[in-house]
Scaffold this active site. Structure first.
Site, PDB file in Angstrom:
ATOM      1  CB  CYS A   1      18.677  68.326   8.570  1.00 53.36           C
ATOM      2  SG  CYS A   1      19.043  69.707   9.678  1.00 53.36           S
ATOM      3  CE1 TYR A   2      21.267  68.777   2.207  1.00 48.87           C
ATOM      4  CE2 TYR A   2      19.091  69.279   3.082  1.00 48.87           C
ATOM      5  CZ  TYR A   2      19.888  68.706   2.112  1.00 48.87           C
ATOM      6  OH  TYR A   2      19.314  68.057   1.057  1.00 48.87           O
TER       7      TYR A   2
END
Length: 108
Positions: free
Chosen positions: A66-67
């Site tokens: 993800c981020y």
């Protein structure tokens, strides 16, 4: 079958991709993914989940990104619960991947 996922560094993820053909699933939003993402990453969304199931072997390693390495944990656990044997989450997410100098594809 494992009951949980394992957190790994970006470099460990790259080694799994290179040495064992692991699938890297990027769960960031479409705009960010389109702008830049790890080389050959699968953009995993609610809409692409069916195709993901068709293309990925349950016995092969799957790495979720993800981020920043937080929300990927939930997706990784979900994949474990769906029957995937070897699931990993990247510590530091895409930010960590990029800072590590690992291959990315960009729109610019």
């Amino acid at each position: 079958m494992s009951e949980t996922f394992t957190e790994i560094s970006p470099h460990q993820a790259w080694e799994l991709i290179e040495n064992e053909g692991a699938t890297l699933a990027d769960i960031r939003d479409g705009r960010r993914y389109a702008y830049s993402h790890p080389q050959d990453a699968f953009h995993l969304t609610n809409e692409s989940y069916g195709r993901f199931l068709d293309e990925v072997d349950y016995e092969e390693p799957v790495i979720v990104m993800c981020y920043h390495g937080v929300s990927s944990r939930n997706t990784a656990q979900f994949l474990v619960e769906q029957g995937f044997d070897r699931v990993y989450s990247v510590k530091g997410g895409f930010d960590g991947w990029e800072r590590s100098g690992l291959p990315i594809e960009t729109a610019y």
